[in-house]
Design an enzyme around this catalytic site. Structure first.
Site, PDB file in Angstrom:
ATOM      1  N   ASP A 378       9.254   7.062  -3.272  1.00  8.41           N
ATOM      2  CA  ASP A 378       9.210   7.307  -1.822  1.00  8.41           C
ATOM      3  C   ASP A 378      10.580   7.722  -1.432  1.00  8.41           C
ATOM      4  O   ASP A 378      10.505   8.304  -0.138  1.00  8.41           O
ATOM      5  CB  ASP A 378       8.525   5.973  -0.984  1.00  8.41           C
ATOM      6  CG  ASP A 378       7.231   5.958  -1.215  1.00  8.41           C
ATOM      7  OD1 ASP A 378       6.540   6.622  -1.884  1.00  8.41           O
ATOM      8  OD2 ASP A 378       6.668   4.619  -1.028  1.00  8.41           O
ATOM      9  N   TYR A 463       0.619   4.607   3.357  1.00  6.87           N
ATOM     10  CA  TYR A 463       0.992   3.111   3.230  1.00  6.87           C
ATOM     11  C   TYR A 463       2.092   3.056   4.588  1.00  6.87           C
ATOM     12  O   TYR A 463       2.964   3.888   4.842  1.00  6.87           O
ATOM     13  CB  TYR A 463       1.711   2.604   2.193  1.00  6.87           C
ATOM     14  CG  TYR A 463       0.837   1.705   1.257  1.00  6.87           C
ATOM     15  CD1 TYR A 463       0.571   0.429   1.937  1.00  6.87           C
ATOM     16  CD2 TYR A 463       0.514   2.270   0.060  1.00  6.87           C
ATOM     17  CE1 TYR A 463      -0.252  -0.250   1.071  1.00  6.87           C
ATOM     18  CE2 TYR A 463      -0.454   1.426  -0.666  1.00  6.87           C
ATOM     19  CZ  TYR A 463      -0.777   0.213  -0.135  1.00  6.87           C
ATOM     20  OH  TYR A 463      -1.599  -0.670  -0.911  1.00  6.87           O
TER      21      TYR A 463
END
Length: 759
Positions: A378, A463
């Site tokens: 990420d 998320y």
């Protein structure tokens, strides 16, 4: 009683009632508002503390760096928001920090303040040898020079194919995909009721199988407006080869639908028309009947509890500098890797020089191509970039201090993430310590577990990660992360439940492993530390008073770890129960002053080292690894590892090279995470309960006793004292000190506008 008397009594009664009502109404109007102190919304760049050397770039500084680069690099720089892969552009800016030795010379020894500098990452697509170059630009705020640090930092050029995908490239890929979908319009209309607008794509990563590849599987979902489309796969996935810098040369390499592979969309359409496609008709969802909608079915008539400070905040925030009781620290946000803290001090002593998130990895499993290849790093997506505005009263307490952050990435224009940090003092709901004595003497002593929390929340596609840094009165620091948001899913095909659970009619919640990596540069009693492992064993001894009997007694085992290899503990291996950074200095009781690392993690297995991409995430081999600090080993990974994990520019495993770690400046690299097998209760969203991990840095003989004993919040009274008296028991004062109404600021939220303008 005559009528006249009755009337008089009625008049008197009404007058009395009227007077009481007036009194009550008057009292209601005279609501006492609680005192207010501290900053409700601290401006950026206003700190005069020496720790400002760690501050994020200000809007003015970023604007000056962009201006300087455009005027001095000698090539045309297109705005990244409009740049094609074949253009030159500024990808992002960040603060370039001085070497630690220089910073400490200024902070601790009164030497000259280091010049402010910026790191500028530039894409050079419009040249014979396309590459990514990293420059240091300074001094700020009026830059006059720049230097190329790429070779010094990575040992080689940064290949252009390893660059992170820009928002512009994603938009161009979407345009390409939806144009290609027209080649199977009849099929899509039948299987998915496609109308040209009701499908959405989701990227995967990495993008291929070997260095130089840039081919990405994109998964298609029904786009339910007002809800998460990630739970509505339609069974179609498209592999796009976008390596060429010429967009017209991009192509579809493969198409997947409902367990079968096709050459392209035209091939799928032909097979469908010929009756050889086993289509599953999936109806588009709507918010009113969407099974993953988060819209509440009804509102609560009774608001929940509210935390507030009756006499105002007990901490201060000035720019990027925070002071809370004995604690002080500087904080900021790396646009890629997220929250970072520097110069964390307790009293007059530095405990941590740097505490920063390095990476958040999610490794997926599925029998559909998009799910089976996904290993999201990420940091390359932008953990800091996507730390959007926090919702007052939900993401953080209503009365918290909210702090804005500016950034520059994917565009020459500055972007504002308003209220992207929150800071608040929190009652953790359990005593920090307490004892009730009914033996020897009668007394009670206790202390509320008040703590200061620094929080940010990053939304990385589906998320949401809640990043917490918690500072306790006993000198402990807790680092926590909670995962929430939507799960990522695959279309349910035969054999799918070997990789997760069915959570919808056509939806497979795919298993995945979350793993976060942190850098912790502890300076315990100075920069020279050793790593000590303390644990237990049992020894068998004769009972001195009864030699014919044996006693199995616990005994301490202590070891000072000499080499980096000794201090690299596997992710699924045993870590000494007490692992601490120790200085040669001793406390009053002749013990080495130390800080202990205590990890909470439920991570799944790390990727096998036989994988061709494992070296790019080799930090994940270790639950904790301690290395000698070097300016050449500042991060455990880099943003380029995502798109070329087969030839990574930063390999953490190479940091561990048998160097001595006794009485050296040391860094702990800590990995914590959890295996997530999605289940029915993850719909609509994964909850934070049970999905939180982290670590604690705890004093271990660092002090002579518990420093919280000096806290003014302590409560102590004896049998002979009246505990209801305010001068005896501070808790008894609450009836007066807390008898006020919180002075709440109005609720505002502008995150949707910020998000819209930044994409």
């Amino acid at each position: 009683m005559n009528m006249k008397a009755v009337v008089v009594l009625l008049v008197l009664a009404l007058a009395t009632i009227f007077a009481l009502v007036c009194v009550l109404m008057t009292r209601k109007e005279k609501v006492v508002r609680c005192g207010v102190s501290g900053l409700q919304n601290s401006p950026e760049g206003t700190s005069r503390d020496p720790s400002e050397i760690f501050a994020d770039l200000s809007p003015a500084e970023m604007a000056q760096v962009v201006k300087y680069l455009k005027e001095n690099l000698g090539v045309h720089l297109e705005d990244a928001s409009r740049a094609k892969p074949s253009d030159n552009c500024i990808y992002y800016l960040d603060t370039h920090f001085p070497p630690k030795e220089v910073a400490l010379g200024f902070l601790d020894h009164g030497r000259a303040q280091p010049q402010r500098e910026a790191l500028a990452v530039v894409y050079f697509g419009n040249q014979p040898d396309p590459n990514v170059t990293e420059f240091v630009v300074g001094p700020l705020p009026n830059p006059a020079s720049h230097r190329d640090i790429t070779l010094k930092k990575f040992g080689r050029k940064v290949p252009y194919h390893s660059r992170p995908v820009t928002q512009k490239e994603y938009k161009d890929i979407d345009t390409f995909i939806f144009r290609e979908l027209l080649g199977a319009f009849n099929f899509l209309r039948e299987c998915c009721e496609y109308n040209g607008t009701n499908l959405a794509t989701l990227t995967t990563a990495p993008r291929g199988f070997e260095s130089g590849d840039r081919a990405t599987w994109f998964v298609l979902f029904h786009n339910v407006i007002g809800s998460g489309y990630y739970i509505h796969p339609v069974g179609l996935e498209v592999l796009v080869d976008h390596r060429s810098l010429n967009i017209s040369e991009w192509k579809v390499k493969k198409v997947f639908y409902n367990g079968q592979y096709y050459e392209n969309m035209a091939h799928l359409e032909k097979e469908f028309i010929d009756g050889r496609v086993k289509e599953v008709r999936v109806k588009p969802g709507h918010l009113k009947n969407d099974f993953v909608s988060r819209k509440p079915s009804e509102s609560s008539p009774h608001p929940g509890p509210l935390q507030f400070e009756p006499l105002g905040m007990r901490y201060t925030v000035a720019g990027s500098h925070v002071v809370y009781q004995s604690w002080s620290f500087a904080f900021g946000m790396n646009v890629n890797t997220g929250p970072r803290l520097f110069n964390i001090r307790f009293g007059e002593e530095r405990i941590v020089y740097e505490l920063s998130l390095q990476e958040a990895l999610a490794t997926y499993g599925s029998n559909c191509p998009g799910g089976m290849v996904s290993r999201y790093m990420d940091g390359s997506l932008g953990i800091g970039k996507f730390s959007y505005e926090l919702v007052r009263g939900v993401d953080c307490p209503y009365t918290a201090t909210y702090v804005d952050r500016h950034y520059l990435i994917d565009s020459d224009a500055l972007k504002l993430n308003k209220n992207s940090f929150c800071i608040f003092e929190h009652d953790m709901g359990v005593p920090l310590r307490r004892h009730f004595s009914d033996m020897g003497s009668f007394y009670y002593g206790g202390l509320n577990k008040y703590a200061l929390v620094l929080r940010a929340v990053s939304t990385l596609i589906n998320y949401d990660y809640v990043w917490d840094f918690v500072f306790y009165q006993n000198g402990a620091i807790e680092v926590k992360v909670h995962a929430t948001g939507y799960i990522s899913t695959s279309f349910l095909v035969e054999g799918g439940t070997a990789y997760g659970n069915r959570v919808g009619e056509h939806t497979l919640g795919t298993m995945h492993n979350h793993l976060m990596n942190y850098k912790v540069d502890l300076d315990v009693g100075g920069t020279k530390n050793s790593l000590v492992a303390l644990d237990m064993a049992f020894e068998s001894v004769e009972a001195p008073w009864s030699p014919e009997h044996q006693i199995q007694r616990p005994v301490l085992t202590t070891q000072t770890l000499d080499k980096e290899e000794d201090a690299a503990f596997p992710l699924d291996g045993k870590v000494p129960r007490y692992l601490h950074f120790a200085t040669s200095r001793e406390n009053q009781w002749n013990h080495q002053r130390s800080y202990r690392i205590q990890i909470t993690s439920f991570a799944g297995e790390h990727m096998p080292e036989t994988s061709t991409m494992e070296r790019s995430i080799s930090w994940g081999r270790y639950k904790v690894a301690v290395t000698k600090r070097k300016e050449e080993e500042l991060t455990s990974t880099c943003i380029y590892n995502q798109n070329d994990p087969w030839d990574p520019l930063v390999v953490f495993a190479d940091f561990i090279d048998n160097e001595t770690i006794v009485n050296e400046d040391l860094v702990a690299w800590i990995s914590t995470g959890f295996l997530h097998v999605p289940h029915a209760e993850d719909i609509p969203n994964t909850v934070t309960v049970g999905n939180g991990v982290g670590f604690i840095l705890r004093p271990y003989n660092f002090f002579n006793d518990d420093p919280s004993i000096k806290s003014p919040d302590g409560v102590y009274f004896t049998l002979d004292q009246d505990a209801s008296k305010c001068d005896v028991n501070p808790a008894a004062c609450l009836q007066e000190t807390a008898s006020c109404s919180p002075n709440l600021p109005p609720f505002t939220f502008s995150g949707f506008f910020q998000n819209f303008t930044s994409r």
